[in-house]
Write a protein that holds these residues in place. Structure first.
Motif, PDB file in Angstrom:
ATOM      1  N   VAL A  87      15.188  10.829   6.811  1.00  0.00           N
ATOM      2  CA  VAL A  87      13.757  10.615   6.985  1.00  0.00           C
ATOM      3  C   VAL A  87      13.067  10.597   5.629  1.00  0.00           C
ATOM      4  O   VAL A  87      12.190   9.763   5.363  1.00  0.00           O
ATOM      5  N   ARG A  88      13.465  11.493   4.734  1.00  0.00           N
ATOM      6  CA  ARG A  88      12.832  11.543   3.416  1.00  0.00           C
ATOM      7  C   ARG A  88      13.130  10.291   2.595  1.00  0.00           C
ATOM      8  O   ARG A  88      12.294   9.846   1.810  1.00  0.00           O
ATOM      9  N   LEU A  89      14.323   9.742   2.772  1.00  0.00           N
ATOM     10  CA  LEU A  89      14.634   8.491   2.089  1.00  0.00           C
ATOM     11  C   LEU A  89      13.720   7.369   2.578  1.00  0.00           C
ATOM     12  O   LEU A  89      13.215   6.570   1.787  1.00  0.00           O
ATOM     13  N   LEU A  90      13.497   7.308   3.895  1.00  0.00           N
ATOM     14  CA  LEU A  90      12.629   6.277   4.447  1.00  0.00           C
ATOM     15  C   LEU A  90      11.189   6.456   3.986  1.00  0.00           C
ATOM     16  O   LEU A  90      10.457   5.483   3.777  1.00  0.00           O
ATOM     17  N   TYR A  91      10.785   7.707   3.827  1.00  0.00           N
ATOM     18  CA  TYR A  91       9.409   8.018   3.431  1.00  0.00           C
ATOM     19  C   TYR A  91       9.255   8.200   1.921  1.00  0.00           C
ATOM     20  O   TYR A  91       8.201   8.614   1.462  1.00  0.00           O
ATOM     21  N   GLN A  92      10.288   7.882   1.150  1.00  0.00           N
ATOM     22  CA  GLN A  92      10.284   8.221  -0.268  1.00  0.00           C
ATOM     23  C   GLN A  92       9.068   7.678  -1.012  1.00  0.00           C
ATOM     24  O   GLN A  92       8.383   8.408  -1.735  1.00  0.00           O
ATOM     25  N   ASP A  93       8.768   6.390  -0.843  1.00  0.00           N
ATOM     26  CA  ASP A  93       7.642   5.803  -1.558  1.00  0.00           C
ATOM     27  C   ASP A  93       6.326   6.426  -1.103  1.00  0.00           C
ATOM     28  O   ASP A  93       5.446   6.738  -1.914  1.00  0.00           O
ATOM     29  N   GLY A  94       6.186   6.616   0.221  1.00  0.00           N
ATOM     30  CA  GLY A  94       4.977   7.244   0.746  1.00  0.00           C
ATOM     31  C   GLY A  94       4.828   8.677   0.263  1.00  0.00           C
ATOM     32  O   GLY A  94       3.716   9.138  -0.033  1.00  0.00           O
ATOM     33  N   LEU A  95       5.941   9.404   0.160  1.00  0.00           N
ATOM     34  CA  LEU A  95       5.886  10.787  -0.311  1.00  0.00           C
ATOM     35  C   LEU A  95       5.501  10.851  -1.785  1.00  0.00           C
ATOM     36  O   LEU A  95       4.761  11.758  -2.205  1.00  0.00           O
ATOM     37  N   GLN A  96       5.988   9.908  -2.582  1.00  0.00           N
ATOM     38  CA  GLN A  96       5.615   9.896  -3.995  1.00  0.00           C
ATOM     39  C   GLN A  96       4.131   9.597  -4.168  1.00  0.00           C
ATOM     40  O   GLN A  96       3.457  10.198  -5.020  1.00  0.00           O
ATOM     41  N   THR A 117       0.819  -1.224   0.000  1.00  0.00           N
ATOM     42  CA  THR A 117       0.000   0.000   0.000  1.00  0.00           C
ATOM     43  C   THR A 117       0.849   1.269   0.000  1.00  0.00           C
ATOM     44  O   THR A 117       0.301   2.367   0.111  1.00  0.00           O
ATOM     45  N   ARG A 118       2.163   1.118  -0.070  1.00  0.00           N
ATOM     46  CA  ARG A 118       3.094   2.250  -0.092  1.00  0.00           C
ATOM     47  C   ARG A 118       2.919   3.117   1.146  1.00  0.00           C
ATOM     48  O   ARG A 118       2.860   4.353   1.080  1.00  0.00           O
ATOM     49  N   THR A 119       2.827   2.441   2.296  1.00  0.00           N
ATOM     50  CA  THR A 119       2.655   3.114   3.579  1.00  0.00           C
ATOM     51  C   THR A 119       3.903   2.917   4.425  1.00  0.00           C
ATOM     52  O   THR A 119       4.428   1.801   4.508  1.00  0.00           O
ATOM     53  N   VAL A 120       4.383   3.981   5.043  1.00  0.00           N
ATOM     54  CA  VAL A 120       5.568   3.876   5.887  1.00  0.00           C
ATOM     55  C   VAL A 120       5.190   3.223   7.205  1.00  0.00           C
ATOM     56  O   VAL A 120       4.226   3.625   7.858  1.00  0.00           O
ATOM     57  N   ASP A 121       5.942   2.197   7.591  1.00  0.00           N
ATOM     58  CA  ASP A 121       5.713   1.520   8.865  1.00  0.00           C
ATOM     59  C   ASP A 121       6.521   2.225   9.947  1.00  0.00           C
ATOM     60  O   ASP A 121       7.753   2.202   9.928  1.00  0.00           O
TER      61      ASP A 121
END
Length: 396
Positions: free
Chosen positions: A338-347, A317-321
């Motif tokens: 932090v942005r790297l970890l959230y990259q998919d969620g941010l996109q 689901t492209r959700t950050v755990d």
């Protein structure tokens, strides 16, 4: 399961009413996702009457939707009409209309409908002497028709549902909003039918605007016409089912073996078979002994499998755990990290912001026209920074 089935039957009966098979199929799928979101999910361990129910629902899908909607609208949005002084009136009007419609609650409701169904519907209703209403329509009640040569050109919106007249008789309702015969007009027609009778038109009103009183947009892009992609996909629901099965089995293993069962061999003449933490069955035979039943299987591997399913849910689901992020915070995680970890969620968030942002700007344009402004100025959406930041690092 009995309560689950009864609740679902009532919802289906109220929403559908046996009107159209294609509509019923789509509404049924939306209601399936809604049930999963609120935790009304399948039970996999059969339970006898009076027996402990070991079934557990770990509602990962509800968490996914809550995080997705909060990520999109949790910090609110602002509407920008530029710095020109003549646009201040438009800004004040829009802010007043959204305030009267409880902006933040309404936005969260729209985001939740989109996550469930993949498509958002809004109805704008003018009110004499008051600001227009912004109504979030339930997508399970909606149907649309489009130009055969251009699916993005909607020619008709249909709202249909069933109620009870208070005397036990079914009353079917349908509201059809279609393009009018005259340019820049729409016709809003309402129909009723009782039990198995015929549809009877109860009202017909001409909407004197080039836009319809209803508008729609996609939650996530889809190639299947008007209906977009939901956050709750079929694959995510399959993972949720498997997670519930594993969690329920773990629950049963822990309950059964929380108090290891002891039994005796040839300790006396009794052979009680009562089982429980305070009971010890005794079996006659040669050689006295006391033994204990040990759990069968590896509980640690089951727990790891459950965590793998959780991670698969978040990845799908492209959700950050958050559980994966908190372990790295103590290691001096930077804003960039932090942005790297959230990259998919941010996109994913940026895609949603594009779709919802364009729709909100169009809503504002229509609201200003309905509120008496002939030529509304262009609107932009100001989205807040979605991630927490280290102020010292930003300053440096």
């Amino acid at each position: 399961m009995g309560l689950f089935a009864n609740v679902r039957d009532r919802i289906i009966d109220w929403v559908m009413g046996g009107i159209d098979s294609a509509y019923e199929k789509r509404a049924d799928e939306i209601l399936d996702r809604r049930e999963y979101r609120i935790g009304m999910q399948k039970e996999f361990i059969k339970t006898k009457p009076g027996q402990i129910n070991d079934n557990i629902v770990i509602n990962f899908l509800g968490l996914v939707v809550d995080r997705s909607v909060s990520f999109l609208f949790g910090k609110g949005v602002e509407f920008d009409f530029g710095e020109e002084e003549e646009n201040d009136k438009a800004r004040e009007q829009v802010d007043a209309i959204w305030a009267d419609n409880h902006r933040n609650i309404l936005l969260h409701r729209l985001g939740t409908f989109g996550a469930e169904s993949g498509t958002v519907f809004v109805k704008l209703m003018p009110r004499e002497g008051l600001t227009p209403r912004i109504i979030a329509l339930d997508p399970s009640l909606m149907d649309v028709k489009t130009d055969p040569n251009d699916w993005e050109q909607i020619t008709e919106y249909v709202i249909q549902y069933k109620t009870d007249d208070g005397e036990g008789n079914d009353v079917y309702h349908k509201e059809v909003t279609r393009i009018g015969d005259q340019p820049d007009t729409w016709i809003v027609e309402t129909f009723e039918k009782r039990n198995s009778g015929q549809w009877v038109m109860t009202d017909s009103v001409t909407w004197l605007h080039e836009f319809a009183p209803i508008m729609t947009w996609q939650n996530m892009p889809s190639l299947q016409g008007v209906w977009g992609m939901p956050d709750i996909t079929t694959s995510a629901m399959d993972i949720q089912d498997r997670a519930n099965l594993v969690a329920s089995n773990i629950s049963k293993i822990i309950r059964v073996y929380a108090h290891p069962q002891r039994f005796g061999l040839n300790l006396g003449n009794t052979n009680s078979l009562e089982m429980g933490p305070d009971q010890m069955p005794n079996f006659t035979g040669t050689g006295a002994d006391i033994r204990q039943l040990e759990p069968a299987g590896d509980l640690a591997s089951s727990m790891n499998y459950l965590m793998m399913l959780r991670q698969s849910m978040m990845d799908t689901t492209r959700t950050v755990d958050i559980s994966n992020v908190k372990d790295k915070i103590g290691a001096g995680l930077t804003n960039f990290g932090v942005r790297l970890l959230y990259q998919d969620g941010l996109q994913k968030l940026e895609t949603k912001r594009t779709l919802y942002g364009e729709a909100l700007c169009e809503i504002n344009r229509r609201l200003l026209i309905l509120d008496g402004m002939a030529e509304p100025p262009e609107c932009d959406i100001i989205w807040p920074e979605p991630l927490p930041e280290n102020a010292t690092e930003e300053t440096a």
